[in-house]
Design an enzyme around this catalytic site. Structure first.
Site, PDB file in Angstrom:
ATOM      1  N   GLN A  73       0.859  -1.201   0.000  1.00 47.56           N
ATOM      2  CA  GLN A  73       0.000   0.000   0.000  1.00 47.56           C
ATOM      3  C   GLN A  73       0.888   1.241   0.000  1.00 47.56           C
ATOM      4  OE1 GLN A  73      -1.374   0.852   3.835  1.00 47.56           O
ATOM      5  NE2 GLN A  73      -3.094   2.129   3.243  1.00 47.56           N
ATOM      6  N   SER A  78       1.357   6.543   2.466  1.00 53.41           N
ATOM      7  CA  SER A  78       2.077   7.498   3.325  1.00 53.41           C
ATOM      8  C   SER A  78       3.314   8.065   2.639  1.00 53.41           C
ATOM      9  CB  SER A  78       2.525   6.822   4.622  1.00 53.41           C
ATOM     10  OG  SER A  78       1.414   6.317   5.306  1.00 53.41           O
ATOM     11  N   GLU A 101      -8.607  -1.397   6.126  1.00 50.24           N
ATOM     12  CA  GLU A 101      -7.344  -1.563   6.844  1.00 50.24           C
ATOM     13  C   GLU A 101      -7.580  -1.629   8.358  1.00 50.24           C
ATOM     14  OE1 GLU A 101      -4.619   1.780   6.493  1.00 50.24           O
ATOM     15  OE2 GLU A 101      -2.910   0.454   6.869  1.00 50.24           O
ATOM     16  N   GLU A 104      -4.732   8.730  17.977  1.00 48.16           N
ATOM     17  CA  GLU A 104      -5.346  10.072  18.045  1.00 48.16           C
ATOM     18  C   GLU A 104      -6.331  10.248  16.888  1.00 48.16           C
ATOM     19  OE1 GLU A 104      -2.023   9.544  18.280  1.00 48.16           O
ATOM     20  OE2 GLU A 104      -1.815   9.953  20.421  1.00 48.16           O
TER      21      GLU A 104
HETATM   22  C1  LIG Z   1       4.634  -0.528  11.314  1.00 52.76           C
HETATM   23  C2  LIG Z   1       4.066   0.447  10.342  1.00 52.76           C
HETATM   24  C3  LIG Z   1       3.633   0.029   9.108  1.00 52.76           C
HETATM   25  C4  LIG Z   1       3.113   0.939   8.186  1.00 52.76           C
HETATM   26  N1  LIG Z   1       2.754   0.479   6.936  1.00 52.76           N
HETATM   27  C5  LIG Z   1       2.311   1.366   6.003  1.00 52.76           C
HETATM   28  C6  LIG Z   1       2.028   0.938   4.669  1.00 52.76           C
HETATM   29  O1  LIG Z   1       2.170  -0.242   4.333  1.00 52.76           O
HETATM   30  N2  LIG Z   1       1.637   1.858   3.766  1.00 52.76           N
HETATM   31  C7  LIG Z   1       1.465   3.162   4.084  1.00 52.76           C
HETATM   32  O2  LIG Z   1       1.061   3.942   3.219  1.00 52.76           O
HETATM   33  N3  LIG Z   1       1.733   3.627   5.346  1.00 52.76           N
HETATM   34  C8  LIG Z   1       2.153   2.745   6.305  1.00 52.76           C
HETATM   35  N4  LIG Z   1       2.446   3.179   7.582  1.00 52.76           N
HETATM   36  C9  LIG Z   1       2.359   4.611   7.863  1.00 52.76           C
HETATM   37  C10 LIG Z   1       1.221   5.003   8.808  1.00 52.76           C
HETATM   38  O3  LIG Z   1      -0.016   4.932   8.166  1.00 52.76           O
HETATM   39  C11 LIG Z   1       1.536   6.413   9.310  1.00 52.76           C
HETATM   40  O4  LIG Z   1       2.727   6.326  10.079  1.00 52.76           O
HETATM   41  C12 LIG Z   1       0.446   6.990  10.172  1.00 52.76           C
HETATM   42  O5  LIG Z   1      -0.699   7.247   9.399  1.00 52.76           O
HETATM   43  C13 LIG Z   1       0.888   8.294  10.879  1.00 52.76           C
HETATM   44  O6  LIG Z   1       1.458   9.178   9.983  1.00 52.76           O
HETATM   45  P1  LIG Z   1       2.880   9.857  10.311  1.00 52.76           P
HETATM   46  O7  LIG Z   1       3.825   8.767  10.695  1.00 52.76           O
HETATM   47  O8  LIG Z   1       3.232  10.710   9.152  1.00 52.76           O
HETATM   48  O9  LIG Z   1       2.624  10.732  11.601  1.00 52.76           O
HETATM   49  P2  LIG Z   1       1.972  12.193  11.650  1.00 52.76           P
HETATM   50  O10 LIG Z   1       0.727  12.190  10.817  1.00 52.76           O
HETATM   51  O11 LIG Z   1       3.007  13.207  11.332  1.00 52.76           O
HETATM   52  O12 LIG Z   1       1.550  12.288  13.169  1.00 52.76           O
HETATM   53  C14 LIG Z   1       2.477  12.672  14.197  1.00 52.76           C
HETATM   54  C15 LIG Z   1       1.695  12.763  15.505  1.00 52.76           C
HETATM   55  O13 LIG Z   1       0.666  13.783  15.377  1.00 52.76           O
HETATM   56  C16 LIG Z   1      -0.614  13.240  15.703  1.00 52.76           C
HETATM   57  N5  LIG Z   1      -1.637  13.828  14.843  1.00 52.76           N
HETATM   58  C17 LIG Z   1      -1.573  14.035  13.515  1.00 52.76           C
HETATM   59  N6  LIG Z   1      -2.730  14.565  13.066  1.00 52.76           N
HETATM   60  C18 LIG Z   1      -3.555  14.694  14.127  1.00 52.76           C
HETATM   61  C19 LIG Z   1      -4.880  15.176  14.314  1.00 52.76           C
HETATM   62  N7  LIG Z   1      -5.590  15.635  13.273  1.00 52.76           N
HETATM   63  N8  LIG Z   1      -5.413  15.145  15.566  1.00 52.76           N
HETATM   64  C20 LIG Z   1      -4.684  14.675  16.619  1.00 52.76           C
HETATM   65  N9  LIG Z   1      -3.401  14.220  16.511  1.00 52.76           N
HETATM   66  C21 LIG Z   1      -2.854  14.211  15.285  1.00 52.76           C
HETATM   67  C22 LIG Z   1      -0.483  11.752  15.421  1.00 52.76           C
HETATM   68  O14 LIG Z   1      -1.437  11.013  16.153  1.00 52.76           O
HETATM   69  C23 LIG Z   1       0.952  11.479  15.857  1.00 52.76           C
HETATM   70  O15 LIG Z   1       1.001  11.289  17.240  1.00 52.76           O
HETATM   71  C24 LIG Z   1       2.971   2.302   8.531  1.00 52.76           C
HETATM   72  C25 LIG Z   1       3.388   2.729   9.794  1.00 52.76           C
HETATM   73  C26 LIG Z   1       3.934   1.823  10.688  1.00 52.76           C
HETATM   74  C27 LIG Z   1       4.377   2.326  12.039  1.00 52.76           C
END
Ligand SMILES: Cc1cc2nc3c(=O)[nH]c(=O)nc-3n(C[C@H](O)[C@H](O)[C@H](O)COP(=O)(O)OP(=O)(O)OC[C@H]3O[C@@H](n4cnc5c(N)ncnc54)[C@H](O)[C@@H]3O)c2cc1C
Length: 401
Positions: A114, A117, A232, A370
């Site tokens: 997928q 991100s 998902e 969150e």
């Molecule tokens: C083990 C693992 C596997 C993954 N596999 C995939 C994959 O296969 N494909 C893919 O596309 N992605 C994948 N991901 C990515 C995952 O979907 C993202 O890490 C996740 O959506 C959070 O995005 P970010 O890491 O950019 O954090 P950010 O969005 O930058 O968030 C940082 C912090 O801010 C908080 N935050 C952000 N927005 C808000 C809001 N509106 N209200 C309150 N708090 C908020 C979050 O909760 C978090 O604590 C994976 C992640 C992990 C850890």
């Protein structure tokens, strides 16, 4: 509501499949291919797509029966394809796309990943910057994805890309089915604290994707991607295991091994913690079972976010308890997990420390806790929405770091 005769029908078909292909002696690809051809892959999909057009609530029943009989697991062989990409293609795909992709996805002959991100777009995935530009019958893709689980094993990826930067962010996105082995696709490992590079960075440099592999209309990628995201959450948090199975099993095992014969008040306090978590795990399991029984349509609603939130927070507490149950040994962390690119996803056989470390990611992957709480607040409780200042702005005018 399941009609009794539907249950009898699928039970009969499962019996026949097991009789014709006893799992112990069958090649997994052959078994899963037969399961698909008999409509028992995703029973709620239409005939010819691995289903029989029956109620999605029968899906779990079939899966449980086959697992008990020792059949190969399509989910384990292709976790993202099975739980997330398949329902997306079944919902939005053309006849050709459904025929071409669903069967090898189910048998595990083609693993999927997928590609949503990006470094600047996770929770706010609609802000993504990877571009796809039309070039005749093809699209040229440029940009970077991140945290892409099993991209190193994947033959194909479900890609969200920006096709019109002049529109507001949700409107200028299109979804594609991209060849992960094509020119211009570069997959690089990202190692986690467990030593495993389950996920990767993926770089696209003029990577080509045929317009025939566009999933849904141009500019409809957000709607298509939502189908993936809703599935998902259930795929991660809504699976119904058997009573007492799953992470809680780990904590119960450690308690039995180390504390069951200890009459001290401390042991009793640990047992209270264990029992509280056992009860909340069981409550979540029953809630998931009820949601699965009530599901009338293929794509789940916000109950998937509730399940995902409960799954993530409970798993973290359970593995924390398991480490505490190890006593002083719990403080010893071996920092030398070998760096590997695993052949799949899963913690089978991992030690307590490793499970503790891996479950920290549960409240990030598939949407953070969150964000799940935001969905729960807005879509289930009807609370005021999150503040969104950039929703109406053309994407190109939204400030980015
Ligand atoms: C083990 C693992 C596997 C993954 N596999 C995939 C994959 O296969 N494909 C893919 O596309 N992605 C994948 N991901 C990515 C995952 O979907 C993202 O890490 C996740 O959506 C959070 O995005 P970010 O890491 O950019 O954090 P950010 O969005 O930058 O968030 C940082 C912090 O801010 C908080 N935050 C952000 N927005 C808000 C809001 N509106 N209200 C309150 N708090 C908020 C979050 O909760 C978090 O604590 C994976 C992640 C992990 C850890």
């Amino acid at each position: 509501m399941i009609v009794q005769s539907e249950t009898e029908r699928v039970d009969g078909l499962v019996d026949q499949l097991l009789a014709d292909h006893p799992p112990a002696g069958s090649d997994p690809v052959v078994f899963l291919g037969e399961q698909f051809d008999r409509g028992l892959a995703w029973v709620h999909f239409q005939e010819g797509d691995g289903g029989l057009g029956l109620s999605p609530s029968l899906h779990q029943r079939i899966t449980n029966r086959l697992i008990e009989a020792g059949a190969p697991s399509a989910a384990a062989r292709n976790v993202i394809g099975y739980g997330m990409v398949a329902p997306t293609i079944a919902t939005h795909g053309t006849d050709r796309q459904r025929k071409r992709y669903l069967r090898p996805m189910f048998t595990g002959q083609e693993v999927w990943c997928q590609l949503f991100s990006e470094p600047g777009a996770g929770s706010d995935v609609a802000g993504l910057a990877t571009r796809a530009e039309r070039d005749g019958d093809e699209w040229l893709v440029n940009g970077q994805k991140v945290w892409t689980t099993v991209a190193h094993l994947a033959a194909r990826g479900l890609l969200l890309a920006r096709t019109n930067p002049d529109l507001p962010k949700h409107q200028g996105i299109t979804c594609f089915l991209i060849d992960m082995h094509g020119p211009g696709v570069d997959v690089r490992p990202l190692y986690q604290i467990t030593g495993e590079a389950e996920f990767n960075e993926v770089f696209f440099t003029d990577a080509k994707v045929a317009d025939a592999d566009r999933l849904g209309g141009v500019g409809e990628g957000w709607r298509v991607g939502l189908t993936t995201l809703m599935n998902e959450r259930v795929s991660i948090g809504g699976t119904v295991s058997r009573r007492g199975q799953g992470p809680i099993d780990l904590a119960v095992d450690v308690w039995k091994e180390r504390w069951a014969d200890d009459p001290s008040p401390y042991a009793s306090a640990l047992r209270d913690r264990l029992m509280r978590l056992w009860v909340s795990s069981e409550t979540t399991r029953l809630t998931n079972q009820r949601a699965a029984d009530l599901r009338q349509k293929g794509t789940p609603g916000p109950e998937g976010s509730v399940a995902k939130l409960a799954f993530a927070e409970q798993n973290k507490l359970i593995t924390e308890l398991a480490v505490d149950l190890l006593g002083a040994e719990g403080m010893l962390h071996s920092n030398d997990y070998p760096r590997v690119r695993p052949k799949g996803v899963g913690l089978a056989g991992a030690d307590v420390h490793k499970q503790f470390l891996r479950t920290r990611a549960n409240s990030i992957e598939g949407g953070t806790s969150e964000v799940m709480r935001n969905i729960l607040g807005e879509r289930v409780l009807g609370l005021p929405g999150d503040v969104r200042t950039d929703k109406e702005l053309p994407w190109k005018d939204v400030p980015r770091s």
